[in-house]
Each structure stands twice: as C-alpha cells, then as structure tokens.
Design a protein around this motif. Structure first.
Motif, PDB file in Angstrom:
ATOM      1  N   UNK A 263       0.845  -1.198   0.000  1.00 47.92           N
ATOM      2  CA  UNK A 263       0.000   0.000   0.000  1.00 47.92           C
ATOM      3  C   UNK A 263       0.883   1.252   0.000  1.00 47.92           C
ATOM      4  N   UNK A 264       0.453   2.286  -0.759  1.00 50.83           N
ATOM      5  CA  UNK A 264       1.231   3.519  -0.906  1.00 50.83           C
ATOM      6  C   UNK A 264       0.671   4.706  -0.131  1.00 50.83           C
ATOM      7  N   UNK A 265      -0.627   4.703   0.159  1.00 46.91           N
ATOM      8  CA  UNK A 265      -1.271   5.845   0.809  1.00 46.91           C
ATOM      9  C   UNK A 265      -2.295   5.356   1.816  1.00 46.91           C
ATOM     10  N   UNK A 266      -2.416   6.114   2.918  1.00 49.07           N
ATOM     11  CA  UNK A 266      -3.397   5.813   3.950  1.00 49.07           C
ATOM     12  C   UNK A 266      -3.907   7.102   4.562  1.00 49.07           C
ATOM     13  N   UNK A 267      -5.081   7.038   5.196  1.00 42.59           N
ATOM     14  CA  UNK A 267      -5.578   8.174   5.967  1.00 42.59           C
ATOM     15  C   UNK A 267      -6.326   7.639   7.178  1.00 42.59           C
ATOM     16  N   UNK A 268      -6.397   8.448   8.224  1.00 39.20           N
ATOM     17  CA  UNK A 268      -7.178   8.049   9.392  1.00 39.20           C
ATOM     18  C   UNK A 268      -7.348   9.248  10.318  1.00 39.20           C
ATOM     19  N   UNK A 269      -8.499   9.316  10.992  1.00 37.40           N
ATOM     20  CA  UNK A 269      -8.722  10.376  11.984  1.00 37.40           C
ATOM     21  C   UNK A 269      -8.039  10.044  13.309  1.00 37.40           C
ATOM     22  N   UNK A 270      -7.487   8.849  13.414  1.00 36.17           N
ATOM     23  CA  UNK A 270      -6.987   8.364  14.708  1.00 36.17           C
ATOM     24  C   UNK A 270      -6.003   9.302  15.416  1.00 36.17           C
ATOM     25  N   UNK A 271      -4.951   9.808  14.762  1.00 31.94           N
ATOM     26  CA  UNK A 271      -3.993  10.640  15.504  1.00 31.94           C
ATOM     27  C   UNK A 271      -4.624  11.880  16.124  1.00 31.94           C
ATOM     28  N   UNK A 272      -5.521  12.525  15.375  1.00 31.50           N
ATOM     29  CA  UNK A 272      -6.144  13.738  15.906  1.00 31.50           C
ATOM     30  C   UNK A 272      -7.254  13.404  16.902  1.00 31.50           C
ATOM     31  N   UNK A 273      -8.059  12.410  16.602  1.00 36.59           N
ATOM     32  CA  UNK A 273      -9.130  12.038  17.539  1.00 36.59           C
ATOM     33  C   UNK A 273      -8.544  11.531  18.857  1.00 36.59           C
ATOM     34  N   UNK A 274      -7.519  10.716  18.766  1.00 33.12           N
ATOM     35  CA  UNK A 274      -6.872  10.222  19.987  1.00 33.12           C
ATOM     36  C   UNK A 274      -6.290  11.375  20.801  1.00 33.12           C
ATOM     37  N   UNK A 275      -5.684  12.337  20.092  1.00 32.40           N
ATOM     38  CA  UNK A 275      -5.073  13.466  20.785  1.00 32.40           C
ATOM     39  C   UNK A 275      -6.068  14.237  21.621  1.00 32.40           C
ATOM     40  N   UNK A 276      -7.305  14.349  21.148  1.00 32.14           N
ATOM     41  CA  UNK A 276      -8.325  15.100  21.882  1.00 32.14           C
ATOM     42  C   UNK A 276      -8.901  14.309  23.044  1.00 32.14           C
ATOM     43  N   UNK A 278      -6.932  12.271  25.033  1.00 34.74           N
ATOM     44  CA  UNK A 278      -5.877  11.930  25.987  1.00 34.74           C
ATOM     45  C   UNK A 278      -5.059  10.702  25.637  1.00 34.74           C
ATOM     46  N   UNK A 279      -5.129  10.261  24.377  1.00 35.50           N
ATOM     47  CA  UNK A 279      -4.367   9.082  23.956  1.00 35.50           C
ATOM     48  C   UNK A 279      -3.166   9.514  23.126  1.00 35.50           C
ATOM     49  N   UNK A 280      -1.998   9.087  23.509  1.00 34.95           N
ATOM     50  CA  UNK A 280      -0.779   9.386  22.750  1.00 34.95           C
ATOM     51  C   UNK A 280      -0.233   8.094  22.164  1.00 34.95           C
ATOM     52  N   UNK A 281       0.181   8.147  20.895  1.00 35.18           N
ATOM     53  CA  UNK A 281       0.809   7.003  20.225  1.00 35.18           C
ATOM     54  C   UNK A 281       2.314   7.227  20.222  1.00 35.18           C
ATOM     55  N   UNK A 282       3.043   6.259  20.733  1.00 38.06           N
ATOM     56  CA  UNK A 282       4.492   6.367  20.785  1.00 38.06           C
ATOM     57  C   UNK A 282       5.110   5.091  20.229  1.00 38.06           C
ATOM     58  N   UNK A 283       6.434   5.121  20.058  1.00 38.58           N
ATOM     59  CA  UNK A 283       7.115   3.924  19.535  1.00 38.58           C
ATOM     60  C   UNK A 283       7.001   2.752  20.513  1.00 38.58           C
TER      61      UNK A 283
END
Length: 381
Positions: A263-276, A278-283
């Motif tokens: 796959x070459x392209x993706x989209x998702x509301x997850x990073x912004x929705x999670x940010x609002x 209190x969820x942070x995605x880290x390594x």
C-alpha cells in the motif's frame, strides 16, 4: 514543479514500495499518511503545524463540506486550498462513506443516494455526477469515485451486488470527471473479504482506467487479521504503475502491515481524535495521559521525540491540562501523534529504500512489545 499528475516508484522491498506522487501543488512521498481535515481543518492544528510534522497531503470530506459551508461558497472564496490555507495537495473523498454511516434516513437507488443532513435534517442527493461536481468546486488535487460502502455484516451476495453497482458508478464518475489536467481521479476497489469479488472489482476498474486505485471496504470492523488477509492479495490485482490507497487506516501496526503488503497511501482520523481524548501514540505503544500514574512524572511522553509536546512539556503537565479540560491538551497531543505517524512513514520509506524493511518491522514490533516506560514511584512526605 510538475504540471501534471504522475507516480514513480524508486525502490521496492518485497511487496512494499517507496516513491513519489507528483502534482502541480507539490510532491507526495510514498508510503504517505494523510491527516484528515474533515471540515477544512485538522482539528486542534494550524496548517503550518501539520506541515511541520511532515505531512505532504491532507484529506477533506466532501459530505461535511457540501453541508457546511457548502461547495458553492468554497468555490466563490477561491477553492479549498485557499479557504483552509493549505497550498499543498488535498484529496477529497466522495461522500459515500459518510452518507452510509452518518445520515440514518437514506434512500439508495441505481441513480444515487437521497439522504437527510445530520446537521439540520435537510434533504440532499448525491450521485456519481453530483459528487464529481462538488469535488470540482472544492478544487481538490485527488478526487475519489462515488461508491457504496455496504454496512457490515453483509452476505457475500449483498457485497457482490453492492460492488457491481459501485463499478457502474465508477464508470459514471469517470465520465463526469472529464478531462482535468493536473487533477487525478481514483477508482475504489470493493468486494469485502472475498478474493473473487476483489479481483472482479479490480478488473472493472482497470478497464475504465484511473490515475490511482483505492482499496475500500476495509477498516470497517472486520478486524486486523481479516484486513491483512485481503491485503495479502488485493493490491496485486491493481496496476503496479499507479498509487494504491487504503482508505481509513489506521493504527501504527495496521499502517506497517499495509505498507509491507504494497500500500502507498493511507488516511485516518486516529492521531487527531486520539489526541483530543488523551491518547498518545508512541514507539512503545499507546499512552493514556489521563491515568493518575502521570500526575507527578517530570519525564517526556517519549524522550526520543522532537515534537513540542515531548521536547518542551512533561507527562505531569500533559496530564494536568487534559484533566483540567484545557485546549492546549488536544493541541499538544494531536501534534505529537501526527509527528509520530509521519516519523513512522519516514522510517518506512527509508527502510524500503535501503532494502532493510524486515529489520525495521522487527524493531518496530519489539519496541511496541516493551510497552510504556515504568511508572515513577513518588515518595510523599
């Protein structure tokens, strides 16, 4: 800068590819993650901040923009790029997914979909022709075909019927799109989790001919194992010389698995929705900043991250502003999440180019398996 839309692959590692989509508004490095700007904004972010995270392209939502403020108004005001102050490429979806998922009362026919606005209840009609016209008024660089997204669970017969109508709609979308130099139209493969239907859909799309091809109807609750099962073969049915876009994905491990499968392209509301929320995605996986364990923690979310949330603020501060309902909480956590997602994409592109994707994925998985850093033990007097 390119005057037309084109795609070139510069390196391949297994099924994974890295390359560049060239558009008159700038280049998109692939594999690419597209932040979602639903209502002409990535929530809690300034456009220049989104660009600073490494994003080359944003996604806008036809359904939301046609209802508010309206495509005619956006066109009068100079188009979506000028309206939202994002001069780089924009992809708009067709509105089909939101019509199916948000509008409740709707009537579906071969001609199109009549639905009630979730904003004020007003009646609207979307068809391949009206979707193409709305997206033309918005002025997006990449336009998506109008398709039907069948609600799951559905029988194989229902999925097949829906897919074949979407293919007829794809032809109508192509006809209505016409000749628009510098702008691209993507077809959308459907077929649920059935290999034969996916292949039939891809053959129909290839016969029509598109500038890029999306894999639709996944990330809708079927689970990662089923999604990866489809992605083991579905991208291979699509032309190798065109971009492949997996719609609505996803979590970091979904993204890595999709890239590995071509796959070459993706989209998702997850990073912004999670940010609002209190969820942070880290390594090292997900961090829930609302948890009390962070209240006295002076350490950053991720000591290896250079985003403002990590380089200038402590977990204790991020915990405090979230619990206090302060706007800066969503701003900082969204910036961090988008930064992490773009850093992951840059890592994937570099690993594919260097022929070491397997090692990159192994390291990604081992870091996530470690989990978050150990809590501090705070001595209280």
């Amino acid at each position: 800068m390119s005057t037309k839309f084109s795609f070139s692959v510069s390196a391949v590692d297994g099924q994974a590819r890295t390359g560049v989509i060239s558009t008159p508004r700038g280049e998109i490095r692939t594999p690419a993650f597209m932040p979602v700007g639903t209502a002409a904004t990535v929530k809690a972010m300034m456009p220049e901040s989104v660009r600073a995270t490494g994003a080359d392209i944003l996604l806008g939502n036809t359904y939301h923009l046609m209802l508010r403020p309206g495509a005619d108004r956006i066109e009068r005001l100079g188009g979506l790029h000028k309206f939202m102050n994002w001069p780089r490429p924009i992809l708009t979806d067709s509105g089909g997914f939101q019509v199916m998922s948000l509008s409740g009362l709707r009537k579906l026919t071969e001609e199109g979909v009549t639905f009630s606005s979730h904003v004020d209840g007003s009646k609207h009609f979307l068809s391949p022709e009206t979707s193409m016209e709305i997206q033309r008024k918005l002025g997006s660089d990449i336009v998506m075909c109008f398709d039907e997204c069948p609600a799951l669970p559905a029988t194989e017969a229902e999925v097949a019927t829906s897919m074949r109508m979407s293919m007829r709609w794809a032809q109508r979308s192509r006809d209505a799109f016409g000749d628009r130099p510098g702008h691209a139209l993507f077809g959308i493969q459907q077929g649920g989790v059935t290999r034969e239907l996916r292949e039939e859909s891809a053959e129909a799309l290839r016969a029509i001919g598109f500038d890029g091809y999306a894999i639709g109807g996944l990330a809708v609750g079927e689970g990662q194992e089923a999604m990866f099962g489809v992605l083991d073969y579905a991208p291979g049915f699509l032309p190798e010389d065109k971009p492949r876009y997996l719609m609505g994905v996803g979590k970091p491990d979904d993204i890595v698995g999709a890239v590995v499968r071509g796959v070459d392209m993706m989209d998702c509301v997850l990073p912004s929705r999670s940010g609002r929320t209190g969820q942070a995605w880290t390594r090292r996986g997900q961090v829930n900043i609302k948890n009390a364990r962070h209240a006295d923690d002076p350490r950053p979310l991720d000591e290896h991250c250079s985003c403002p949330a990590c380089s200038q603020y402590s977990r204790a501060y991020l915990h405090h502003v979230f619990r206090s309902g302060e706007m800066i909480s969503g701003m900082l956590l969204t910036w961090h999440n988008l930064h992490y997602f773009q850093e992951l994409m840059a890592g994937l592109r570099g690993a594919i180019a260097a022929g070491r994707l397997g090692a990159f994925v192994a390291e990604f998985e081992s870091q996530r398996a470690e989990g978050d850093i150990e809590p501090l033990t705070v001595e209280r007097g």
